[in-house]
Design a protein around this motif. Structure first.
Motif, PDB file in Angstrom:
ATOM      1  N   LEU A  48     -27.103 -31.085  10.131  1.00 51.17           N
ATOM      2  CA  LEU A  48     -25.728 -31.020  10.627  1.00 51.17           C
ATOM      3  C   LEU A  48     -25.219 -29.582  10.598  1.00 51.17           C
ATOM      4  CD1 LEU A  48     -23.049 -32.138  11.591  1.00 51.17           C
ATOM      5  CD2 LEU A  48     -22.556 -32.869   9.252  1.00 51.17           C
ATOM      6  N   LEU A  49     -25.534 -28.864   9.544  1.00 52.90           N
ATOM      7  CA  LEU A  49     -25.094 -27.473   9.440  1.00 52.90           C
ATOM      8  C   LEU A  49     -25.712 -26.624  10.552  1.00 52.90           C
ATOM      9  CD1 LEU A  49     -23.153 -26.077   7.545  1.00 52.90           C
ATOM     10  CD2 LEU A  49     -25.061 -25.462   6.069  1.00 52.90           C
ATOM     11  N   VAL A  50     -26.970 -26.878  10.875  1.00 51.47           N
ATOM     12  CA  VAL A  50     -27.610 -26.178  11.992  1.00 51.47           C
ATOM     13  C   VAL A  50     -26.906 -26.518  13.300  1.00 51.47           C
ATOM     14  CG1 VAL A  50     -29.730 -26.060  13.391  1.00 51.47           C
ATOM     15  CG2 VAL A  50     -29.856 -25.916  10.888  1.00 51.47           C
ATOM     16  N   ASP A  51     -26.560 -27.786  13.476  1.00 51.23           N
ATOM     17  CA  ASP A  51     -25.859 -28.226  14.681  1.00 51.23           C
ATOM     18  C   ASP A  51     -24.499 -27.539  14.804  1.00 51.23           C
ATOM     19  OD1 ASP A  51     -25.735 -29.749  17.010  1.00 51.23           O
ATOM     20  OD2 ASP A  51     -24.780 -31.441  16.008  1.00 51.23           O
ATOM     21  N   LEU A  52     -23.764 -27.467  13.705  1.00 51.06           N
ATOM     22  CA  LEU A  52     -22.454 -26.804  13.717  1.00 51.06           C
ATOM     23  C   LEU A  52     -22.601 -25.308  13.986  1.00 51.06           C
ATOM     24  CD1 LEU A  52     -20.737 -28.577  10.678  1.00 51.06           C
ATOM     25  CD2 LEU A  52     -20.143 -28.843  13.092  1.00 51.06           C
ATOM     26  N   THR A  53     -23.631 -24.705  13.425  1.00 50.25           N
ATOM     27  CA  THR A  53     -23.862 -23.279  13.670  1.00 50.25           C
ATOM     28  C   THR A  53     -24.165 -23.043  15.142  1.00 50.25           C
ATOM     29  OG1 THR A  53     -24.733 -23.056  11.414  1.00 50.25           O
ATOM     30  CG2 THR A  53     -25.179 -21.259  12.942  1.00 50.25           C
ATOM     31  N   GLY A  54     -24.891 -23.978  15.745  1.00 49.37           N
ATOM     32  CA  GLY A  54     -25.110 -23.879  17.186  1.00 49.37           C
ATOM     33  C   GLY A  54     -23.798 -23.860  17.946  1.00 49.37           C
ATOM     34  N   SER A  55     -22.864 -24.728  17.567  1.00 49.20           N
ATOM     35  CA  SER A  55     -21.548 -24.733  18.218  1.00 49.20           C
ATOM     36  C   SER A  55     -20.806 -23.423  17.996  1.00 49.20           C
ATOM     37  CB  SER A  55     -20.710 -25.911  17.699  1.00 49.20           C
ATOM     38  OG  SER A  55     -21.222 -27.143  18.152  1.00 49.20           O
ATOM     39  N   LEU A  56     -20.967 -22.832  16.811  1.00 51.45           N
ATOM     40  CA  LEU A  56     -20.336 -21.534  16.538  1.00 51.45           C
ATOM     41  C   LEU A  56     -20.873 -20.429  17.441  1.00 51.45           C
ATOM     42  CD1 LEU A  56     -20.097 -21.210  12.638  1.00 51.45           C
ATOM     43  CD2 LEU A  56     -18.232 -20.896  14.265  1.00 51.45           C
ATOM     44  N   PHE A  57     -22.119 -20.595  17.877  1.00 47.95           N
ATOM     45  CA  PHE A  57     -22.753 -19.559  18.693  1.00 47.95           C
ATOM     46  C   PHE A  57     -22.908 -19.971  20.155  1.00 47.95           C
ATOM     47  CE2 PHE A  57     -23.780 -17.941  14.511  1.00 47.95           C
ATOM     48  CZ  PHE A  57     -23.709 -16.566  14.680  1.00 47.95           C
ATOM     49  N   GLY A  58     -22.060 -20.926  20.593  1.00 47.75           N
ATOM     50  CA  GLY A  58     -21.952 -21.156  22.027  1.00 47.75           C
ATOM     51  C   GLY A  58     -22.462 -22.473  22.566  1.00 47.75           C
ATOM     52  N   LYS A  59     -23.039 -23.328  21.742  1.00 44.69           N
ATOM     53  CA  LYS A  59     -23.485 -24.630  22.225  1.00 44.69           C
ATOM     54  C   LYS A  59     -22.280 -25.495  22.567  1.00 44.69           C
ATOM     55  CE  LYS A  59     -26.095 -28.732  20.786  1.00 44.69           C
ATOM     56  NZ  LYS A  59     -26.832 -29.360  19.650  1.00 44.69           N
ATOM     57  N   CYS A  92     -13.632 -27.235  15.679  1.00 43.52           N
ATOM     58  CA  CYS A  92     -13.380 -25.939  15.025  1.00 43.52           C
ATOM     59  C   CYS A  92     -14.399 -24.899  15.466  1.00 43.52           C
ATOM     60  CB  CYS A  92     -13.453 -26.089  13.509  1.00 43.52           C
ATOM     61  SG  CYS A  92     -12.133 -27.042  12.747  1.00 43.52           S
ATOM     62  N   MET A  93     -15.668 -25.266  15.403  1.00 39.18           N
ATOM     63  CA  MET A  93     -16.730 -24.312  15.722  1.00 39.18           C
ATOM     64  C   MET A  93     -16.694 -23.909  17.201  1.00 39.18           C
ATOM     65  SD  MET A  93     -17.836 -24.183  12.686  1.00 39.18           S
ATOM     66  CE  MET A  93     -16.794 -25.153  11.594  1.00 39.18           C
ATOM     67  N   GLU A  94     -16.451 -24.885  18.082  1.00 41.06           N
ATOM     68  CA  GLU A  94     -16.412 -24.577  19.511  1.00 41.06           C
ATOM     69  C   GLU A  94     -15.247 -23.651  19.854  1.00 41.06           C
ATOM     70  OE1 GLU A  94     -16.301 -28.465  21.220  1.00 41.06           O
ATOM     71  OE2 GLU A  94     -18.358 -28.943  20.594  1.00 41.06           O
ATOM     72  N   MET A  95     -14.114 -23.868  19.208  1.00 44.83           N
ATOM     73  CA  MET A  95     -12.969 -23.000  19.463  1.00 44.83           C
ATOM     74  C   MET A  95     -13.230 -21.578  18.982  1.00 44.83           C
ATOM     75  SD  MET A  95      -9.706 -25.531  18.674  1.00 44.83           S
ATOM     76  CE  MET A  95      -8.485 -24.292  19.183  1.00 44.83           C
ATOM     77  N   ILE A  96     -13.874 -21.455  17.833  1.00 44.84           N
ATOM     78  CA  ILE A  96     -14.221 -20.115  17.339  1.00 44.84           C
ATOM     79  C   ILE A  96     -15.175 -19.437  18.312  1.00 44.84           C
ATOM     80  CG2 ILE A  96     -15.418 -18.853  15.499  1.00 44.84           C
ATOM     81  CD1 ILE A  96     -14.407 -21.083  13.569  1.00 44.84           C
ATOM     82  N   ALA A  97     -16.183 -20.175  18.793  1.00 42.16           N
ATOM     83  CA  ALA A  97     -17.148 -19.598  19.734  1.00 42.16           C
ATOM     84  C   ALA A  97     -16.455 -19.121  21.005  1.00 42.16           C
ATOM     85  CB  ALA A  97     -18.220 -20.628  20.072  1.00 42.16           C
ATOM     86  N   GLU A  98     -15.552 -19.942  21.540  1.00 39.98           N
ATOM     87  CA  GLU A  98     -14.847 -19.585  22.770  1.00 39.98           C
ATOM     88  C   GLU A  98     -13.957 -18.362  22.586  1.00 39.98           C
ATOM     89  OE1 GLU A  98     -12.858 -23.196  23.761  1.00 39.98           O
ATOM     90  OE2 GLU A  98     -14.711 -24.227  24.311  1.00 39.98           O
ATOM     91  N   SER A  99     -13.472 -18.153  21.361  1.00 37.55           N
ATOM     92  CA  SER A  99     -12.611 -16.990  21.106  1.00 37.55           C
ATOM     93  C   SER A  99     -13.390 -15.682  21.105  1.00 37.55           C
ATOM     94  CB  SER A  99     -11.893 -17.156  19.756  1.00 37.55           C
ATOM     95  OG  SER A  99     -12.780 -16.899  18.664  1.00 37.55           O
TER      96      SER A  99
END
Length: 304
Positions: free
Chosen positions: A288-299, A257-264
């Motif tokens: 875990l929340l920090v890790d997911l936030t990283g994915s939201l911002f491009g990790k 979910c987070m990676e798709m949002i970041a890519e959009s």
């Protein structure tokens, strides 16, 4: 999405029935949120914590607990989010219980109104948060923000200071739902909300549903506000929340979910809420929340 990020701490649990979410902002800082985002190339400004009223831990009155305090926190956050967004930064709200999303979304709605951009909300949660003071079995306001944002609760109740509905219900997507109160279930039928419960996710897949949501926002050239409640995750991976519900989103589904949002590139503002360090295991949920936030911002593992 701006690569300048403004962190806004909201250390309160006035909307919750279990104390402890007020400690969430500091737990996220200790887990290295700013460092993780800086490491991804973003410029991060930690704007500190808002200073609001303490939790009086009142019994419900007229269907709500701590109504005055909830309203004060939401107005403070509304103004801070509008200001931060107006400076060209991406507001990242560190909660705090989920009642504060009324403030963050009211603030970003003011910003979107001024910029002429339609506002969309992606609400990751185990619950629909669609109760009102008349229907809530507990009086806890963190179970009411979607109803308030949709204009189902009188302005005088929460005094958000913006026209209601704050968001067109058809532009709100609820994802990860698996706990709905009886009256909520009936009122959801004609609400206009898009509700993706765990059965829909199992049947249709995370990827398909997220693609559908993001394509709609893309077509409208909208601003996407993401509101992430820790309890949308399965409690086996995120125990640090006061309202755990079994059968939630898995680690890999959440990152997708987070990676798709970041890519959009659509996300313009974010809530991280309901983290309760008193119920966590060695800051596991915060990390875990920090890790997911990283994915939201491009990790990501690979460039796609």
């Amino acid at each position: 999405m701006s690569n300048q990020i403004g962190l806004i701490g909201v250390p309160t649990d006035v909307g919750a029935g279990v104390r402890g979410a007020c400690l969430g902002p500091e737990a996220l800082r200790i887990a290295g949120l700013a460092k993780a985002l800086t490491g991804l190339g973003h410029k991060v400004s930690d704007l500190g914590d808002l200073d609001g009223p303490p939790n009086p831990d009142e019994q419900p009155g007229n269907g709500c607990r701590n109504l005055r305090e909830v309203s004060t926190w939401c107005r403070l956050l509304r103004d801070r989010v509008t200001d931060v967004a107006g400076q060209g930064m991406t507001p990242v709200v560190l909660g705090g219980d989920h009642c504060i999303a009324m403030g963050s979304i009211a603030g970003i709605a003011k910003h979107c109104s001024a910029s002429g951009q339609p506002l969309y909300v992606l609400w990751f949660d185990a619950h629909t948060d669609f109760n009102t003071p008349l229907s809530s079995p507990s009086g806890n306001v963190h179970g009411m923000p979607i109803a308030a944002l949709c204009g189902r609760i009188k302005d005088s109740e929460f005094d958000l200071g913006v026209p209601t509905p704050v968001v067109d219900p058809s532009r709100i997507n609820l994802f990860g739902i698996r706990s709905v109160d009886h009256i909520e279930k009936a009122t959801l039928v004609d609400s206009g909300l898009k509700v993706f419960d765990m059965r829909a996710i199992d049947e249709r897949s995370t990827f398909t549903i997220m693609r559908e949501i993001l394509d709609e926002v893309t077509a409208a050239k909208g601003h996407l506000h993401v509101s992430l409640d820790v309890d949308f995750l399965d409690p086996s991976i995120a125990p640090g929340v006061g309202t755990t519900v079994p059968g939630g989103v898995t680690y890999r589904e959440a990152h997708l979910c987070m990676e798709m949002i970041a890519e959009s590139g659509l996300m313009g503002s974010l809530d991280l809420v309901e983290l309760n360090p008193l119920l966590d295991e060695k800051n596991k949920s915060a990390e875990l929340l920090v890790d997911l936030t990283g994915s939201l911002f491009g990790k990501a593992t690979l460039h796609r």
